[in-house]
Design an enzyme around this catalytic site. Structure first.
Site, short mmCIF file in Angstrom:
data_model
loop_
_atom_site.label_atom_id
_atom_site.label_comp_id
_atom_site.label_asym_id
_atom_site.label_seq_id
_atom_site.Cartn_x
_atom_site.Cartn_y
_atom_site.Cartn_z
N HIS A 82 0.86 -1.19 0.00
CA HIS A 82 0.00 0.00 0.00
C HIS A 82 0.89 1.23 0.00
CE1 HIS A 82 -3.46 2.53 0.93
NE2 HIS A 82 -2.68 3.18 1.77
N ASP A 168 -15.50 3.11 6.83
CA ASP A 168 -14.51 4.10 6.37
C ASP A 168 -15.14 5.09 5.41
OD1 ASP A 168 -11.74 5.08 6.31
OD2 ASP A 168 -11.90 4.58 4.18
N ARG A 175 -14.78 13.14 8.04
CA ARG A 175 -13.47 13.74 8.38
C ARG A 175 -13.12 14.83 7.38
NH1 ARG A 175 -9.70 8.94 8.10
NH2 ARG A 175 -8.09 10.49 8.47
N SER A 190 -8.15 3.96 9.16
CA SER A 190 -8.75 4.05 7.83
C SER A 190 -7.97 3.19 6.83
CB SER A 190 -8.76 5.52 7.39
OG SER A 190 -9.05 5.65 6.04
N LYS A 194 -9.00 -1.18 5.64
CA LYS A 194 -9.22 -1.56 4.23
C LYS A 194 -8.19 -2.62 3.82
CE LYS A 194 -9.23 2.82 3.25
NZ LYS A 194 -9.24 4.17 2.80
N1 URA Z 1 -5.73 7.24 3.05
C1 URA Z 1 -6.78 6.59 3.59
O1 URA Z 1 -7.23 5.57 3.07
N2 URA Z 1 -7.32 7.10 4.72
C2 URA Z 1 -6.87 8.20 5.33
O2 URA Z 1 -7.39 8.59 6.35
C3 URA Z 1 -5.77 8.86 4.76
C4 URA Z 1 -5.21 8.35 3.61
#
Ligand code: URA
Length: 448
Positions: A82, A168, A175, A190, A194
Site C-alpha cells: 500500500h 470508512d 473527516r 482508515s 481496508k
Molecule cells: N488514506 C486513507 O485511506 N485514509 C486516510 O485517512 C488517509 C489516507
C-alpha cells in the site's frame, strides 16, 4: 454505552473499551448513530488522540463493518503493498507482476485518484480490451475470482466492492468536512481496516514523505509508520513500512495512460532508474515477508533478472488478459495514445534543479483532467505531464523541464498557472534526495 457517553468519555480523555468502540462503529454504519454524533466523536478523537489499543479496536471494528475477502484458498503467504499516495506513483502496476514472478502471491486491492494523488484503478482502466471488445481491464472481480486468479497467475489488482469497509466511507467523508483528516490514529485505522479486509497475510507499506505526500515531514511519516506497525502486531498482521521520497514526482510521467506505458518500460527492463529501484526494493521486502527469499540482496538480484528476462512482463500480460484487457499493449504503446497537443514548461534560467512543489505538479495533472477534484468527476486518460528533469539535474535556460499533454486549452492554462512556483533552480549543485529514508519493522511480530 450510549453514543453521547462515548463522545463525553473521549472528550474527557478517558480510554474507551474495544466493545464500546465496536458498538459505536456498528451504530454509525447501521444509521442508529447520526452523523452529527459521529462527527463530534471524530473531533474528540482528533483532539485527544487514541492509544494503540483504541486504534486497534477501531481498525478491527471498521474492518469487519462490511465485505471481507477470504483468501485462505491461496497457497503460501499472500503479500499486498500500500502506498500512502503520491504523484506519478505507478509502482503497483509493476510491483504486483514482478513480485508474483518471484513466487509471491499478490492479492492487491487498489483505489482511485482523489485530489492531487493518482489512483492505480484509473491507470489500469485505461487498458483497452482486445479488438472488437467494448470493455477493457475489469477491476471488479468476485472474491472467488480474485482468489482463483492469484492462485493461478500469482497476482490480481482489483477495486473495492460497494460494501467494502462501509465504516470508512462514512467516517472519511465526515473527516473530510470536519477538519479531522490529519490524525495519525484515524488515518491508521482508515488505511489498515481496508488493507486487512482485503484478506492478505502481510503488507509492505510505502509511506511517502515530502512535498507531494500526505505526510510532509519524515517525523510525521515515521509516526504513522510506527503506529501502523504496532496496530499490525495487535491485529496479527505482519507489516513492514518503508519511508520513501515524494519530494518530486516518481518516474518520468504523471497521467493515467502515460503511467501504464511507463510501467511497461520498467517491466521490459528499462524505464526510469528511481522508479525501478523503488519497485525492486519494495518487491524484495515482499519476498522476505512471503518467505520466498530472506536475503534482501539475493531477492533484488532475482527481481532484476526477472525484469530483464521477461518473466515479470509475462505475469503482467497474463494478469491484464485474465481481467479483460488486451495484453498487446505491452508490445504496442500505440494502443495507449496520448494527446496530440503539447506545451513545454521551460527553465527561465540555468542552474541545478533544486526542488519541486510536488503537490502543485499533482494539482496541475488533476486540472489537465488526469485526476478528480471530487469522487464523481471523470478522468481523461490521454492527458499527462512528462517530467524531463529530476532534482540534482543540471538545466540550461530555455530547456523544457515539464511537458503538458492536454486536450483543452482552458485546462492547460489552469495547469500552467498551478505550476507557477512549482520549480526551484539554484546555482550550486544539488544532491538528489534519498529514495528510501528508513525501514520500520522487519515483518516479525514484535508487539510492545
Ligand atoms: N488514506 C486513507 O485511506 N485514509 C486516510 O485517512 C488517509 C489516507
Amino acid at each position: 454505552m450510549r453514543a453521547v457517553d462515548c463522545i463525553i468519555r473521549k472528550r474527557n480523555r478517558d480510554i474507551l473499551d474495544a466493545a464500546d468502540i465496536e458498538s459505536f462503529i456498528q451504530g454509525v454504519v447501521e444509521g442508529s448513530i447520526p452523523e452529527y454524533q459521529a462527527a463530534a466523536w471524530l473531533m474528540a478523537a482528533y483532539l485527544n488522540g487514541l492509544n494503540f489499543d483504541e486504534t486497534a479496536a477501531l481498525t478491527r471494528a471498521m474492518m469487519t463493518s462490511g465485505d471481507q475477502f477470504d483468501l485462505s484458498a491461496i497457497p503460501g503467504v499472500t503479500v499486498d503493498k500500500h502506498s500512502t499516495g503520491g504523484v506519478g506513483d505507478k509502482v503497483s502496476l509493476i510491483l504486483a507482476p514482478l513480485a508474483a514472478s518471484a513466487g509471491v502471491p499478490v492479492p492487491m486491492v487498489s483505489g482511485r485518484s482523489l485530489g492531487h494523488t493518482g489512483g492505480t484503478l484509473d491507470k489500469l482502466e485505461t487498458i483497452p480490451g482486445p479488438s472488437n471488445s467494448k470493455s477493457g481491464y475489469n477491476p471488479y472481480l468476485t472474491g472467488e475470482q480474485f482468489a482463483r486468479q492469484v492462485a493461478e497467475i500469482g497476482c490480481a489488482i482489483i477495486g473495492q466492492t460497494d460494501n467494502f469497509v462501509p465504516a470508512d466511507k462514512i467516517l472519511y467523508a465526515l473527516r473530510d468536512v470536519t477538519g479531522t483528516v490529519e490524525s495519525i490514529p484515524l488515518i491508521t485505522a482508515s488505511i489498515l481496516s481496508k488493507k486487512f479486509a482485503s484478506g492478505a497475510d502481510a503488507f509492505v507499506m510505502d509511506v511517502k514523505t515530502g512535498s507531494g505526500a500526505f505526510m510532509k515531514t519524515p517525523e510525521q511519516a515515521r509516526e504513522l509508520a510506527e503506529t501502523m506497525r504496532r496496530i499490525g502486531d495487535r491485529v496479527g498482521k505482519r507489516i513492514v513500512c518503508l519511508l520513501t521520497d515524494m519530494d518530486q514526482p516518481l518516474g518520468r510521467w504523471v497521467g493515467n495512460r502515460a503511467e501504464v506505458r511507463e510501467s511497461i518500460d520498467v517491466l521490459r527492463g528499462g524505464g526510469d532508474e528511481r522508479l525501478r529501484e523503488l519497485t525492486v526494493t519494495l518487491a524484495a521486502w515482499m519476498m522476505r515477508l512471503a518467505g520466498a527469499e530472506t536475503d534482501l540482496e539475493q531477492a533484488r538480484q532475482s527481481l532484476d533478472a526477472n525484469l530483464k528476462n521477461g518473466r515479470a512482463l509475462s505475469k503482467f500480460k497474463k494478469m491484464v488478459a485474465a481481467q479483460g484487457g488486451d495484453p498487446r499493449i505491452a508490445d504496442d504503446p500505440g494502443l495507449l495514445p496520448l494527446t496530440e497537443n503539447r506545451y513545454d514548461v521551460v527553465a527561465d534560467r540555468s542552474g541545478s534543479l533544486a526542488a519541486y512543489d510536488t503537490y502543485a505538479v499533482g494539482v496541475a495533472s488533476m486540472l489537465l483532467g488526469a485526476g478528480r477534484q471530487k469522487a464523481s468527476d471523470t478522468i481523461d486518460p490521454a492527458v499527462a505531464i512528462e517530467v524531463h528533469k529530476q532534482i540534482g539535474d543540471p538545466v540550461q535556460a530555455g530547456e523544457p523541464i515539464l511537458t503538458l499533454y492536454y486536450n483543452d486549452e482552458a485546462k492547460r492554462a489552469a495547469a500552467r498557472e498551478a505550476l507557477a512556483n512549482a520549480i526551484r533552480l539554484e546555482d550550486a549543485p544539488v544532491a538528489p534526495p534519498p529514495l528510501v529514508r528508513e525501514v520500520i519493522g522487519d515483518g516479525d511480530a514484535t508487539d510492545q
